[in-house]
Design a protein around this motif. Structure first.
Motif: not given
Length: 193
Positions: A129-156
């Protein structure tokens, strides 16, 4: 199983686009005929990360619900292997990717930010999940990026997987090697100019 354990198995990395490789904003600019021209911003860090991922042996793609020429141009610039636009039900594209890549679901990582991504994230080997992801998405994620989408989340996401696989530093050195023709051609985009 830890997120790092899951990351060690990954062979294919798939990204959502809006809110993951972009900040989620969609700019529509009217042309002279009254039609809209869509514009989005993409992070250069993500583009270089995709180049590193490919040098590290990962196969890369996108799945998005929207149809966008802007996305098609960026995907072409990044030389993505799997490009699926107009996907209301992303598992259909995932099943095609699994067959084309000859991998199992536990070898696939997916990066998402909103509820449309949940079916894939609930099934894949590594849900990110990206840092800016909806809570439902973060709840199922194994890892959440430190950066938001469009700000380096893909690189994370790339850095996390390659670090777990023990190849990030080596891949960076390959990228920096002037004699490496694959690295030199990896992320040279023209924006369709």
């Amino acid at each position: 199983m830890t997120a790092e354990d899951r990351a060690r198995k990954i062979k294919v990395l798939i990204f959502d686009v809006d809110g993951v490789l972009t900040d989620g904003q969609i700019f529509v600019i009217p042309d002279a005929n009254g039609h809209g021209i869509e514009a989005k911003g993409f992070a250069a860090h993500d583009g270089l990360g995709i180049s590193l991922a490919r040098l590290g042996g990962l196969r890369i793609g996108i799945i998005t619900k929207r149809q966008s020429q802007t996305v098609a141009i960026r995907a072409n610039d990044l030389k993505l292997e799997f490009i699926y636009q107009g996907q209301s039900h992303k598992m259909n594209a995932i099943n095609e990717i699994l067959a084309k890549a000859n991998i199992t679901m536990d070898q696939l990582a997916y990066v998402g930010d909103d509820v449309i991504d949940l079916p894939v994230m609930r099934a894949c080997g590594l849900a990110i999940a990206t840092d800016n992801a909806r809570q439902q998405v973060k709840a199922v994620a194994h890892y959440t990026t430190p950066n938001r989408g469009g700000s380096g989340a893909g690189r994370d996401a790339v850095d996390f997987i390659l670090t777990a696989q023990g190849t990030l530093d080596q891949v960076i050195e390959e990228y920096l090697d002037e004699s490496n023709s694959a690295a030199a051609a990896a992320d040279v985009g023209t924006g369709n100019m």
